[in-house]
Design an enzyme around this catalytic site. Structure first.
Site, PDB file in Angstrom:
ATOM      1  N   TYR A 143       0.859  -1.183   0.000  1.00 40.00           N
ATOM      2  CA  TYR A 143       0.000   0.000   0.000  1.00 40.00           C
ATOM      3  C   TYR A 143       0.891   1.227   0.000  1.00 40.00           C
ATOM      4  CZ  TYR A 143      -3.263   3.501   1.922  1.00 40.00           C
ATOM      5  OH  TYR A 143      -4.033   4.614   2.137  1.00 40.00           O
ATOM      6  N   ASP A 238       9.227   2.639  -0.798  1.00 44.26           N
ATOM      7  CA  ASP A 238       8.278   3.325   0.071  1.00 44.26           C
ATOM      8  C   ASP A 238       8.658   2.945   1.502  1.00 44.26           C
ATOM      9  OD1 ASP A 238       6.184   3.997   1.721  1.00 44.26           O
ATOM     10  OD2 ASP A 238       4.615   3.323   0.363  1.00 44.26           O
ATOM     11  N   LYS A 266       5.376   9.431   8.449  1.00 42.90           N
ATOM     12  CA  LYS A 266       5.194   8.915   9.817  1.00 42.90           C
ATOM     13  C   LYS A 266       6.217   9.472  10.823  1.00 42.90           C
ATOM     14  CE  LYS A 266       2.435   5.163   8.274  1.00 42.90           C
ATOM     15  NZ  LYS A 266       1.027   5.202   8.540  1.00 42.90           N
TER      16      LYS A 266
HETATM   17  N1  HOZ Z   1      -0.661   3.580   6.502  1.00 40.02           N
HETATM   18  C1  HOZ Z   1      -1.420   3.241   7.652  1.00 40.02           C
HETATM   19  C2  HOZ Z   1      -1.205   1.817   8.013  1.00 40.02           C
HETATM   20  N2  HOZ Z   1      -1.598   0.910   7.041  1.00 40.02           N
HETATM   21  C3  HOZ Z   1      -2.825   3.522   7.523  1.00 40.02           C
HETATM   22  C4  HOZ Z   1      -3.149   4.883   7.889  1.00 40.02           C
HETATM   23  C5  HOZ Z   1      -4.499   5.203   7.399  1.00 40.02           C
HETATM   24  O1  HOZ Z   1      -4.825   4.804   6.267  1.00 40.02           O
HETATM   25  O2  HOZ Z   1      -5.230   5.832   8.121  1.00 40.02           O
END
Ligand code: HOZ
Length: 426
Positions: A143, A238, A266
């Site tokens: 993702y 990423d 993050k």
């Molecule tokens: N990237 C975050 C963990 N998969 C998700 C954060 C979000 O989509 O709120």
């Protein structure tokens, strides 16, 4: 469900789609409704009904020092007295760019954005501008935020809610994205052969952490590096989750593979909305105003976010946070493995540093297909029973949980006892 959270969620659903501002928060995967947070300090969060939890999400990664560390809060407060946003360069942006380049030597120049999504989106545009090609290779279950071209067989909330390919993404974009099973080098080679001189970039989470957590097999990353170089494509890591979390230099330091571009987010914002991307100077110099690839942002390099991120990263280095996180992670792993060994059900435990995942599935898991073998009902039971005992793990089998430096050995011990009890009763 506790009463004040229940009321708030009812109100939220009337005015916010699904009652949440990001789908992973919705708890639907575990057949429930979310609790609402009153406050968070260190490794703990308290909901609006006064329940206390040991938190293993840490805002989905940013809170590597725990919630609201004093020195980060002080840095934000101090920066705020000098102004909230300028839309004019400020010295903290330079400090942050210098720190990123020093810690991640593959990055010679960096640009700040406001989220991980913006970071990966900008990497893709830059790769296309630099190579003059349109197609992208990504991997199933990885993702990269909600970027149109990357919402193809994606992970995180989209996978959790059963829609890994989003509506609203034009077919023309999907046609430019080749998504392949992670760890399958033969399919990568085939994709390069079949799309000769068309692939602008290969983008991946070097350690996929959005479909649970699994790892690159031996040489996978270095083969991707070689294939990209051979075919004139860029390799984009990423590292929004792994960057500065699993090591000072991220996954690229651990695996010794140098990407052309890296997306970050993050932890570099200390809890404020931040992303960044960077890479080789000759590529980054294609960005406007030096080059033809446009990329911009009113709040990019925001002084509060820079102050928070710098304070957090410097403290992490000062206390050698990575060593501490490895110790805490090791302690957690020991408790978890002991409990798993005694449980009647099959669980596969994965951890690197402060990131971990319990898959309710047996056997080797190296790709999305493996992660999807998990018993989601069993996961849901586990999640709820832990929550009732005051331990908050990611509310989806297809997410990763995080430890912070604020977790104490006692927190981990207590969590170990909870896991032990919960697994014994499943
Ligand atoms: N990237 C975050 C963990 N998969 C998700 C954060 C979000 O989509 O709120």
């Amino acid at each position: 469900m506790t009463s004040r959270s229940f009321e708030l969620f009812a109100a939220a659903q009337k005015r916010i789609p699904g009652g949440v501002n990001s789908p992973v928060r919705a708890f639907r995967h575990v057949g429930a409704e979310p609790f609402f947070v009153e406050c968070a300090r260190g490794a703990k969060i308290w909901d609006v009904d006064g329940n206390e939890y040991i938190d293993y999400i840490g805002s989905w990664g940013p809170a590597i020092l725990g919630h609201a560390p004093k020195l980060v809060v002080d840095a934000v407060r101090e920066a705020a007295t000098r102004g909230l946003s300028f839309g004019i360069p400020n010295p903290l942006e330079v400090e942050m760019a210098e720190l990123i380049c020093a810690w991640m030597p593959s990055i010679e120049k960096a640009r700040m954005v406001n989220s991980g999504t913006e970071a990966t989106m900008s990497c893709i545009r830059l790769a296309r501008g630099f190579t003059g090609r349109d197609k992208i290779i990504k991997f199933d279950g990885c993702y990269h935020g909600h970027v149109d071209a990357l919402l193809v067989k994606t992970g995180s909330g989209a996978l959790t809610h059963g829609r890994p390919d989003s509506a609203g993404v034009p077919q023309a974009f999907v046609d430019l994205t080749v998504s392949l099973p992670f760890n399958d080098v033969e399919l990568v080679r085939k994709a390069f052969r079949e799309n000769k001189n068309e692939i602008a970039a290969v983008i991946l989470e070097p350690i996929p952490a959005n479909a649970g957590l699994y790892f690159p097999q031996k040489n996978f990353l270095s083969i991707l590096r070689d294939e990209c170089t051979r075919h004139g494509a860029l390799l984009i890591f990423d590292e929004v989750m792994t960057g500065f979390r699993i090591a000072r230099g991220g996954a690229q330091e651990i695996y010794g593979v140098t990407p052309d571009l890296t997306a970050l987010g993050k932890v570099i914002g200390g809890g404020l909305p931040v992303g960044a991307f960077g890479g080789r100077a000759e590529i980054m110099d294609q960005l406007s105003p030096d080059g033809p690839v446009y990329q911009a942002g009113t709040l990019s390099g925001n002084p509060l976010a820079m102050a928070a991120g710098l304070a957090q990263l410097r403290e992490l280095e000062r206390i050698n946070g990575w060593k501490l996180l490895e110790q805490l992670g090791g302690q957690f792993e020991k408790f978890a493995r002991d409990a798993i060994a005694k449980a009647k059900i099959e669980i596969t435990f994965h951890r690197i540093g402060s990131m971990f995942c319990l898959f309710f599935a047996r056997g080797r898991i190296v790709d999305l297909g493996g992660a999807q073998r998990s018993d989601l009902k069993m996961f849901s039971k586990f999640f709820h029973t832990c929550l009732q005992q005051g331990v908050y793990f990611a509310p989806s089998q297809f997410e990763t949980s995080f430890i912070s430096t604020a977790h104490t050995s006692k927190d981990i011990e207590r969590t170990g006892a909870v896991i032990h009890k919960v697994l014994a009763e499943l």
